[in-house]
Write a protein that holds these residues in place. Structure first.
Motif, PDB file in Angstrom:
ATOM      1  N   GLU A   1       0.861  -1.183   0.000  1.00  0.00           N
ATOM      2  CA  GLU A   1       0.000   0.000   0.000  1.00  0.00           C
ATOM      3  C   GLU A   1       0.897   1.232   0.000  1.00  0.00           C
TER       4      GLU A   1
ATOM      5  N   GLU B   1      -6.840   2.315  -2.865  1.00  0.00           N
ATOM      6  CA  GLU B   1      -7.178   1.828  -1.517  1.00  0.00           C
ATOM      7  C   GLU B   1      -8.115   2.802  -0.818  1.00  0.00           C
TER       8      GLU B   1
ATOM      9  N   GLY C   1      -3.638   4.175   7.510  1.00  0.00           N
ATOM     10  CA  GLY C   1      -2.223   4.062   7.146  1.00  0.00           C
ATOM     11  C   GLY C   1      -1.968   3.089   6.006  1.00  0.00           C
TER      12      GLY C   1
ATOM     13  N   HIS D   1       1.461  -5.876   4.057  1.00  0.00           N
ATOM     14  CA  HIS D   1       1.101  -7.209   4.541  1.00  0.00           C
ATOM     15  C   HIS D   1       1.895  -8.287   3.803  1.00  0.00           C
TER      16      HIS D   1
ATOM     17  N   ARG E   1      -0.596   4.060  12.978  1.00  0.00           N
ATOM     18  CA  ARG E   1      -1.338   3.181  12.068  1.00  0.00           C
ATOM     19  C   ARG E   1      -1.918   1.964  12.783  1.00  0.00           C
TER      20      ARG E   1
ATOM     21  N   LYS F   1      -0.761  -9.123   8.991  1.00  0.00           N
ATOM     22  CA  LYS F   1      -1.272  -7.810   8.585  1.00  0.00           C
ATOM     23  C   LYS F   1      -0.573  -6.643   9.269  1.00  0.00           C
TER      24      LYS F   1
HETATM   25  N1  GLU Z   1      -4.564   0.023   5.197  1.00  0.00           N
HETATM   26  C1  GLU Z   1      -4.677  -1.098   6.115  1.00  0.00           C
HETATM   27  C2  GLU Z   1      -3.373  -1.236   6.873  1.00  0.00           C
HETATM   28  O1  GLU Z   1      -2.892  -0.280   7.356  1.00  0.00           O
HETATM   29  C3  GLU Z   1      -5.037  -2.377   5.402  1.00  0.00           C
HETATM   30  C4  GLU Z   1      -6.341  -2.391   4.685  1.00  0.00           C
HETATM   31  C5  GLU Z   1      -6.556  -3.742   4.029  1.00  0.00           C
HETATM   32  O2  GLU Z   1      -7.024  -4.670   4.696  1.00  0.00           O
HETATM   33  O3  GLU Z   1      -6.122  -3.885   2.887  1.00  0.00           O
HETATM   34  O4  GLU Z   1      -2.829  -2.274   7.004  1.00  0.00           O
END
Ligand code: GLU
Ligand code: MG
Length: 454
Positions: free
Chosen positions: A146, A195, A247, A251, A304, A345
């Motif tokens: 991301e 996103e 944030g 992952h 985050r 995650k």
């Molecule tokens: N933006 C989220 C994070 O900070 C994740 C969102 C998602 O599940 O893709 O990990």
């Protein structure tokens, strides 16, 4: 931690000739330091073979280089004396822009005797890959990236709706260029979408063996950075880029096979896990608080890593639970032997991805060696469980601040054995510098710092 010296492989002259033929004129070599910063040394491509044989110089002080380029110290590292050799891994090198002659390769760290430097982060991961094969396990891993795209004036390039068609249409030229550049670089892409947060975009990468998966992630970030600049945009992979907004995560998904069988499906344990699969997850979940100092390693990580952000702020696991640090993904019916995997995650992009994956796989393997029993899954939003019930069920939040995370990392025997004593000391020193220097800094300045650096 001492390791048997592994001499560097003799550079493959056929591969060098192929890269030159494909247009390589400048070799960009990257490594990721203990502050999660991508550092770079380049050589004209006609020196690539020499560099791969005898290396490019680097001060060992880089082991304690901080996010703001301050050089801190441990008992062993931080002085001006000594030299390491950075050797481009030409077997992984690729031409990313034939027109401009740019090739890329990951750099391995050796000493002047050409023995592996024990703190070489890429080699730390390689060692876990080897240890898995000793347990007859083979891992695959894939990153989701991301990132926030900002205009030259610092405004997010879209303001939603999250996953919306509108932002994709606005970003169509960028997205098409990016996919083409990633394909040229040999990066396998799963998906791309705008996103949830302002300016946020995500791409998921194809699974690879561990070191290759991280190399691919590093290369993908480089290609995203180049493409953004060509479009007059800036990009940030920092955990937080805009105050009070969701944030950026980084992952990691991983799967493991034993005798060709995916250990996360088709077994006798809960949700079809095999015993080995359950032990792998147990090793990660049970040590996830200690791992936070590696996976979420900067002050902003804790802006985050909060409940309600789908960032996995609880030290638990669950089937398809996006609020758990560890999410079991079974995949669709009929495809599970190929698709069942585990997602961690909590990770963010200020981490060192080689150390992140070494930590996850190393903890998983510790769970197998110790024959750990997997705790009960959490099948609801852990944050919605009353605090007392949560405590009774042994569900805890991950560390909520960097100092707490660093104390736990420093004291973790299992992480010290996976990463090595000296490396843990360097990681802690580098991040304690951030705590000491920036804790009192106003939030918007702290965000600015990580936004510009990651
Ligand atoms: N933006 C989220 C994070 O900070 C994740 C969102 C998602 O599940 O893709 O990990
Ligand atoms: Mg996402």
């Amino acid at each position: 931690m001492s390791t048997a010296p592994t001499p560097p492989p003799e550079p493959d002259t056929t591969r060098i000739a192929e890269l030159a033929e494909a247009g390589a004129r400048l070799l960009v070599g990257t490594f990721i330091d203990n502050a999660g910063i991508t550092r770079v040394k380049t050589v004209p491509f006609d020196r690539a073979g020499t560099a791969a044989r005898s290396g490019i110089g680097l001060s060992p002080a880089f082991a304690v280089m901080c996010l703001d380029d301050h050089v801190t110290a441990t008992g062993k590292f931080g002085g001006p004396v000594g030299d390491l050799r950075l050797l481009p891994d030409l077997s992984t090198a690729t031409v990313i822009d034939a027109e401009r002659g740019i090739a890329w390769a990951p750099l391995d760290q050796y000493d002047q005797e050409l023995a592996r430097f024990p703190l070489c982060q890429r080699d730390v991961l390689r060692r876990q890959e080897q240890q898995a094969s000793e347990l007859e396990l083979a891992f695959l891993a894939a990153f989701e990236i991301e990132f926030t795209l900002l205009t030259s004036s610092g405004a997010p390039v879209h303001t939603g709706p999250g996953y919306g068609l509108g932002p994709l249409l606005d970003l169509e030229a960028f997205a098409l260029d990016l996919l083409e550049a990633l394909a040229t670089a040999g990066v396998g892409v799963g998906t791309l979408h705008p996103e949830y947060g302002p300016g946020q975009v995500e791409i998921s990468l194809a699974p690879r063996t561990p070191v290759a998966a991280v190399d691919q992630y590093v290369l993908a970030r480089l290609v995203i950075g180049r493409t953004a600049r060509r479009h007059g945009l800036t990009v940030s992979f920092a955990p937080v880029t805009l105050a009070d907004e969701i944030g950026n995560g980084s992952h990691v998904h991983f799967s493991a096979t034993q005798a060709g069988h995916n250990v996360f499906t088709g077994g006798e344990q809960i949700h079809g896990l095999t015993t080995t699969g359950a032990q792998l997850i147990a090793g990660v979940v049970d040590n996830s608080c200690a791992a936070a100092g590696v996976l979420t390693p900067t002050i902003a990580s804790y802006e985050r890593l909060q409940p309600g952000h789908w960032s996995g702020a609880y030290a638990c696991w669950g089937l398809e639970n996006r609020e758990a640090a560890v999410r079991l993904i079974r995949g669709s019916a009929g495809t599970r032997s190929a698709s069942a995997n585990v997602e961690v995650k909590s990770i963010d992009g200020a981490s060192n991805p080689y150390l992140v994956l070494a930590t996850i796989l190393g903890l998983g393997l510790s769970g197998v060696r110790e024959e750990r029993t997997l705790c009960q899954p959490v099948e609801e939003n852990p944050d919605a469980i009353p605090a007392q019930t949560r405590a009774d069920r042994g569900i805890h939040q991950l560390p909520t601040s960097l100092p707490d995370a660093l104390d736990r990392l420093e004291q973790s025997k299992v992480l010290r054995s996976i990463l090595g004593e000296d490396l843990v000391d360097c990681l802690v020193a580098v991040r304690r510098h951030e705590v000491d220097t920036y804790t009192e800094t106003p939030m918007h300045q702290r965000i600015q710092l990580v936004r510009d650096r990651y």
